[in-house]
Design a protein around this motif. Structure first.
Motif, PDB file in Angstrom:
ATOM      1  N   LEU A  78      23.497  87.290  28.092  1.00 33.27           N
ATOM      2  CA  LEU A  78      22.769  86.443  28.909  1.00 33.27           C
ATOM      3  C   LEU A  78      23.729  86.338  30.201  1.00 33.27           C
ATOM      4  O   LEU A  78      24.925  86.294  30.197  1.00 33.27           O
ATOM      5  CB  LEU A  78      22.854  84.898  28.259  1.00 33.27           C
ATOM      6  N   MET A  79      23.077  85.608  31.268  1.00 33.04           N
ATOM      7  CA  MET A  79      23.856  85.087  32.556  1.00 33.04           C
ATOM      8  C   MET A  79      23.750  83.894  32.743  1.00 33.04           C
ATOM      9  O   MET A  79      22.556  83.437  32.657  1.00 33.04           O
ATOM     10  CB  MET A  79      23.601  85.900  33.838  1.00 33.04           C
ATOM     11  N   VAL A  80      24.747  82.970  32.799  1.00 34.17           N
ATOM     12  CA  VAL A  80      24.577  81.417  32.809  1.00 34.17           C
ATOM     13  C   VAL A  80      25.434  81.144  33.964  1.00 34.17           C
ATOM     14  O   VAL A  80      26.710  81.558  34.472  1.00 34.17           O
ATOM     15  CB  VAL A  80      25.355  80.816  31.574  1.00 34.17           C
ATOM     16  N   THR A  81      24.926  80.328  34.964  1.00 29.58           N
ATOM     17  CA  THR A  81      25.383  79.543  35.827  1.00 29.58           C
ATOM     18  C   THR A  81      25.746  78.042  35.154  1.00 29.58           C
ATOM     19  O   THR A  81      24.751  77.074  35.214  1.00 29.58           O
ATOM     20  CB  THR A  81      24.747  79.383  36.983  1.00 29.58           C
ATOM     21  N   MET A  82      27.131  77.663  35.115  1.00 25.36           N
ATOM     22  CA  MET A  82      27.491  76.412  34.926  1.00 25.36           C
ATOM     23  C   MET A  82      27.795  75.696  36.339  1.00 25.36           C
ATOM     24  O   MET A  82      28.399  75.915  37.089  1.00 25.36           O
ATOM     25  CB  MET A  82      28.852  76.422  34.093  1.00 25.36           C
ATOM     26  N   ARG A  83      27.213  74.070  36.280  1.00 22.44           N
ATOM     27  CA  ARG A  83      27.318  73.502  37.335  1.00 22.44           C
ATOM     28  C   ARG A  83      27.963  72.307  36.827  1.00 22.44           C
ATOM     29  O   ARG A  83      27.546  71.631  35.600  1.00 22.44           O
ATOM     30  CB  ARG A  83      26.214  73.262  38.295  1.00 22.44           C
ATOM     31  N   TYR A  84      28.817  71.436  37.357  1.00 25.41           N
ATOM     32  CA  TYR A  84      29.608  70.218  36.862  1.00 25.41           C
ATOM     33  C   TYR A  84      30.078  69.727  37.992  1.00 25.41           C
ATOM     34  O   TYR A  84      30.083  69.800  39.189  1.00 25.41           O
ATOM     35  CB  TYR A  84      30.736  70.822  36.138  1.00 25.41           C
ATOM     36  N   PRO A  85      30.229  68.134  37.535  1.00 33.28           N
ATOM     37  CA  PRO A  85      30.719  67.414  38.628  1.00 33.28           C
ATOM     38  C   PRO A  85      32.127  67.436  39.074  1.00 33.28           C
ATOM     39  O   PRO A  85      32.956  67.832  37.983  1.00 33.28           O
ATOM     40  CB  PRO A  85      30.617  65.679  37.672  1.00 33.28           C
ATOM     41  N   ALA A  86      32.410  67.691  40.177  1.00 35.94           N
ATOM     42  CA  ALA A  86      33.651  68.238  40.846  1.00 35.94           C
ATOM     43  C   ALA A  86      34.249  67.239  41.759  1.00 35.94           C
ATOM     44  O   ALA A  86      33.681  66.497  42.202  1.00 35.94           O
ATOM     45  CB  ALA A  86      33.453  69.710  41.390  1.00 35.94           C
ATOM     46  N   ARG A  87      35.305  67.477  42.319  1.00 34.67           N
ATOM     47  CA  ARG A  87      36.265  66.817  43.013  1.00 34.67           C
ATOM     48  C   ARG A  87      35.706  67.477  44.179  1.00 34.67           C
ATOM     49  O   ARG A  87      35.785  68.736  44.737  1.00 34.67           O
ATOM     50  CB  ARG A  87      37.977  66.907  42.994  1.00 34.67           C
ATOM     51  N   ARG A  88      35.624  66.591  45.369  1.00 33.18           N
ATOM     52  CA  ARG A  88      35.208  66.927  46.721  1.00 33.18           C
ATOM     53  C   ARG A  88      36.518  68.006  47.248  1.00 33.18           C
ATOM     54  O   ARG A  88      37.754  67.569  46.954  1.00 33.18           O
ATOM     55  CB  ARG A  88      35.156  65.732  47.666  1.00 33.18           C
ATOM     56  N   ASP A  89      36.190  68.450  48.378  1.00 38.88           N
ATOM     57  CA  ASP A  89      37.160  69.397  49.334  1.00 38.88           C
ATOM     58  C   ASP A  89      37.853  70.345  48.498  1.00 38.88           C
ATOM     59  O   ASP A  89      39.082  70.715  48.601  1.00 38.88           O
ATOM     60  CB  ASP A  89      38.233  68.342  49.939  1.00 38.88           C
ATOM     61  N   THR A  90      37.235  70.842  47.230  1.00 34.67           N
ATOM     62  CA  THR A  90      37.718  71.846  46.456  1.00 34.67           C
ATOM     63  C   THR A  90      36.847  73.003  46.346  1.00 34.67           C
ATOM     64  O   THR A  90      35.726  72.715  46.377  1.00 34.67           O
ATOM     65  CB  THR A  90      38.304  71.405  44.895  1.00 34.67           C
ATOM     66  N   GLY A  91      37.176  74.290  46.095  1.00 35.45           N
ATOM     67  CA  GLY A  91      36.239  75.397  45.872  1.00 35.45           C
ATOM     68  C   GLY A  91      35.899  75.874  47.062  1.00 35.45           C
ATOM     69  O   GLY A  91      36.195  75.462  48.426  1.00 35.45           O
ATOM     70  N   SER A 144      16.002  76.520  31.801  1.00 41.80           N
ATOM     71  CA  SER A 144      15.510  77.733  31.684  1.00 41.80           C
ATOM     72  C   SER A 144      14.573  77.959  32.414  1.00 41.80           C
ATOM     73  O   SER A 144      13.566  77.308  32.723  1.00 41.80           O
ATOM     74  CB  SER A 144      15.054  77.976  30.296  1.00 41.80           C
ATOM     75  N   PRO A 145      14.416  79.243  33.440  1.00 40.57           N
ATOM     76  CA  PRO A 145      13.562  79.560  34.434  1.00 40.57           C
ATOM     77  C   PRO A 145      12.139  79.886  33.878  1.00 40.57           C
ATOM     78  O   PRO A 145      12.172  80.438  32.982  1.00 40.57           O
ATOM     79  CB  PRO A 145      14.499  80.305  35.423  1.00 40.57           C
ATOM     80  N   GLY A 146      11.332  79.855  34.792  1.00 39.93           N
ATOM     81  CA  GLY A 146       9.860  80.646  34.823  1.00 39.93           C
ATOM     82  C   GLY A 146      10.136  82.078  34.372  1.00 39.93           C
ATOM     83  O   GLY A 146      11.181  82.733  34.832  1.00 39.93           O
ATOM     84  N   ALA A 170      22.272  76.735  33.669  1.00 35.07           N
ATOM     85  CA  ALA A 170      21.018  77.533  33.904  1.00 35.07           C
ATOM     86  C   ALA A 170      21.147  79.056  33.497  1.00 35.07           C
ATOM     87  O   ALA A 170      22.143  79.463  33.730  1.00 35.07           O
ATOM     88  CB  ALA A 170      20.859  77.424  35.488  1.00 35.07           C
ATOM     89  N   VAL A 171      20.083  79.190  32.797  1.00 35.77           N
ATOM     90  CA  VAL A 171      20.167  80.455  31.918  1.00 35.77           C
ATOM     91  C   VAL A 171      19.366  81.761  32.453  1.00 35.77           C
ATOM     92  O   VAL A 171      18.357  81.459  32.613  1.00 35.77           O
ATOM     93  CB  VAL A 171      20.080  80.419  30.451  1.00 35.77           C
ATOM     94  N   ARG A 208      13.840  83.027  23.581  1.00 34.06           N
ATOM     95  CA  ARG A 208      14.493  82.045  24.587  1.00 34.06           C
ATOM     96  C   ARG A 208      15.186  80.903  23.851  1.00 34.06           C
ATOM     97  O   ARG A 208      16.518  80.523  23.738  1.00 34.06           O
ATOM     98  CB  ARG A 208      13.877  81.461  25.626  1.00 34.06           C
ATOM     99  N   ALA A 209      14.616  80.326  22.663  1.00 31.56           N
ATOM    100  CA  ALA A 209      15.385  79.563  21.775  1.00 31.56           C
ATOM    101  C   ALA A 209      16.503  79.939  20.969  1.00 31.56           C
ATOM    102  O   ALA A 209      17.453  79.319  20.974  1.00 31.56           O
ATOM    103  CB  ALA A 209      14.090  79.094  20.535  1.00 31.56           C
ATOM    104  N   ARG A 210      16.306  81.172  20.569  1.00 29.78           N
ATOM    105  CA  ARG A 210      17.823  81.824  20.238  1.00 29.78           C
ATOM    106  C   ARG A 210      18.900  82.094  20.980  1.00 29.78           C
ATOM    107  O   ARG A 210      19.704  81.853  20.792  1.00 29.78           O
ATOM    108  CB  ARG A 210      17.081  83.227  19.418  1.00 29.78           C
ATOM    109  N   ASP A 211      18.426  82.274  22.275  1.00 27.08           N
ATOM    110  CA  ASP A 211      19.222  82.248  23.413  1.00 27.08           C
ATOM    111  C   ASP A 211      19.972  81.158  23.686  1.00 27.08           C
ATOM    112  O   ASP A 211      21.307  80.860  23.667  1.00 27.08           O
ATOM    113  CB  ASP A 211      18.566  82.826  24.717  1.00 27.08           C
ATOM    114  N   VAL A 212      19.152  79.815  23.435  1.00 29.20           N
ATOM    115  CA  VAL A 212      19.876  78.599  23.764  1.00 29.20           C
ATOM    116  C   VAL A 212      20.913  78.180  22.503  1.00 29.20           C
ATOM    117  O   VAL A 212      21.894  77.712  22.806  1.00 29.20           O
ATOM    118  CB  VAL A 212      18.693  77.914  24.234  1.00 29.20           C
TER     119      VAL A 212
END
Length: 391
Positions: A78-91, A144-146, A170-171, A208-212
Motif C-alpha cells: 500500500l501507499m498511504v498519504t497521512m494528513r494531520y493537523p499541524a502547526r502553521r509556518d512549518t514544513g 479510499s479512492p475510485g 488516503a490509501v 480493500r477491506a483487508r487492506d484497511v
C-alpha cells in the motif's frame, strides 16, 4: 480484454485541458502571460476551512502475510498519504502527483496529446511535507479512492478534514490505479483493471477491506511486522474513533471494511455501487452515509435500494442536484480553476467541494466527536441542491 473507458470518465478528465487547448478554434492564447502568471500554478484546490495547517507524510506499507491478488506473487503493498493537523509556518509545500503518475492518468484517458503533464502534476494544495503536528489525540478517517484513480484525487476533502482536527489516511491499493509511484522507482499500473472483469468488483472491495484492516493494525499497533506503529506520528490517532469514507469502489469498500472490522465506527459511500452487500445482519448499529450524484436517488441504483433497509444504525441517503460520479473528487474543482465546465454535471466545481466537505464533515463530527450537526437533519435553505431521501 482492454478495460473500456467510459465517456463520463473521459469528459471529467477533459476538464483538465488547459484553456488555450480547450478553446474551440483557438490554437494559442490570445495574450502572452506575464511573469507573475507564469509563476502561478495552473490550478489550485480550494483552501481548507479549518483553523489548522495541514501536514503530510507518505507511508509505504508491506503486508507479508498476503500475496498480492492481482500480481499473483509478492506481498501486498500500500501507499498511504497521512494528513494531520499541524502547526502553521512549518514544513514545505507537497506535490499533488509525480509527473509519471500524472502522465499515466492522462494516457489512460486519451488526453496525453492535449494536456501537459505539468498542469495536472502541478496542482497546488495546502498540504505541507514535514510540518510539525498539533499535539493531541484525533479521530482517524481512512479514505479510499475510485477504481483506476490515484489517492490524490481526494485531496480537497482530506485536507479539509485535517485542517479541522482529523488525522486522514488516503490509501492507494497496489495495482488498482493506472499509475502509483512506489519506492525504488517503481510505478505500479492497473493489473486489476483487466482481472476485475473476470472476478467482479466484489473482489476489489473485499480486498480493500483487508487492506484497511492491515492499515489500522500498522497505524495503531502492535502488529506481527513490528511492535511499534508504522507511522512516527501514530500517537496523534485515537484508536477508539475511526471512520472510513471512499469514492466509487472506495465507498463500496467502506461497507466491506465495516462488515469485517469492528474498529471502524462509521462509514461513508460517495457514489459507489455496493459491490459488497451490507450483511443480512446489518453493521452492528453503526452509522452510515450514502452520498450520491443526482441519479443515485431511490430507483437509481439497485444496490443502494437493496442495502438501505439493511443499514441498521443512524443513516442518511443524500444526493446533490446537478452532480455526477466525480463530483466528490478533486476533478470538478480542477476544471473550474481552468474556466471549464462539464455540461452533464452543472454543479460548479467549488460548490461540489464545499458540499462534499460540509456533509462528510458533519457526519464525522456527529459520529466521531458527538457534536450536533443539524445540517444532517434535513434540507437547508442555503443548500437547495441537496436532496434527502427516505425510501
Amino acid at each position: 480484454m482492454t478495460r473500456r473507458r467510459t465517456a463520463a470518465a473521459a469528459a471529467l478528465l477533459a476538464l483538465l485541458l488547459p484553456l488555450p487547448l480547450a478553446a474551440a478554434g483557438t490554437a494559442a492564447a490570445a495574450d502572452t502571460p506575464s511573469a507573475a502568471d507564469r509563476s502561478r500554478p495552473a490550478v489550485e484546490l480550494p483552501r481548507p476551512t479549518g483553523p489548522f495547517a495541514v501536514g503530510r507524510e507518505d507511508l509505504h506499507l508491506v503486508d507479508r502475510s498476503r500475496t498480492d491478488p492481482w500480481a499473483g506473487s509478492g506481498p501486498r503493498e500500500l501507499m498511504v498519504t497521512m494528513r494531520y493537523p499541524a502547526r502553521r509556518d512549518t514544513g514545505s509545500p507537497a506535490r499533488y502527483l509525480t509527473p509519471e503518475e500524472a502522465r499515466l492518468l492522462l494516457v489512460d484517458r486519451g488526453l496525453d496529446q492535449a494536456v501537459p503533464v505539468e498542469t495536472l502534476a502541478g496542482t497546488a494544495s495546502a498540504s505541507r511535507t514535514g510540518a510539525r503536528p498539533l499535539a493531541g489525540r484525533h479521530p482517524l478517517v481512512v479514505l479510499s479512492p475510485g477504481f483506476t484513480v490515484h489517492r490524490a484525487t481526494l485531496t480537497a476533502l482530506a485536507e479539509d478534514l485535517a485542517s479541522r482536527g482529523y488525522v486522514v489516511a488516503a490509501v492507494d491499493h497496489a495495482y488498482e490505479s493506472v499509475g502509483t509511484a512506489f519506492p525504488g522507482g517503481r510505478v505500479l499500473t492497473c493489473l486489476a483493471c483487466d482481472k476485475a472483469q473476470e472476478t467482479g468488483m466484489r473482489a476489489v472491495s473485499d480486498n480493500r477491506a483487508r487492506d484497511v484492516s492491515f492499515l489500522l493494525d500498522r497505524l495503531t499497533g502492535p502488529h506481527p511486522a513490528g511492535p511499534h506503529p508504522a507511522w512516527r506520528h501514530a500517537g496523534l490517532i485515537d484508536p477508539g474513533r475511526i471512520a472510513m469514507a471512499g469514492h466509487s469502489i472506495g465507498g463500496a469498500s467502506a461497507i466491506a471494511a465495516m462488515a469485517a472490522d469492528p474498529r471502524i465506527r462509521a462509514g461513508v459511500n460517495m457514489d459507489g455501487g455496493n459491490a459488497t452487500p451490507v450483511p443480512a445482519t446489518g453493521l452492528g448499529g453503526r452509522p452510515f452515509l450514502l452520498l450520491g450524484a443526482q441519479q443515485r436517488g431511490p430507483g437509481g441504483n439497485a444496490t443502494w435500494d437493496r442495502d438501505w433497509p439493511l443499514l441498521d444504525g443512524w443513516k442518511r441517503w443524500i444526493t446533490f442536484d446537478g452532480s455526477g460520479h466525480f463530483t466528490f473528487s478533486d476533478f470538478p474543482a480542477i476544471g473550474e480553476q481552468l474556466g471549464l465546465n462539464d455540461p452533464e454535471t452543472p454543479l460548479p466545481g467549488a460548490r461540489s467541494v464545499e458540499l462534499t466537505r460540509r456533509y462528510v464533515g458533519a457526519f464525522l463530527d456527529r459520529h466521531l466527536r458527538g457534536q450536533s450537526r443539524p445540517v444532517l437533519d434535513g434540507p437547508s435553505a442555503d443548500a437547495p441542491e441537496v436532496r434527502f431521501h427516505t425510501p
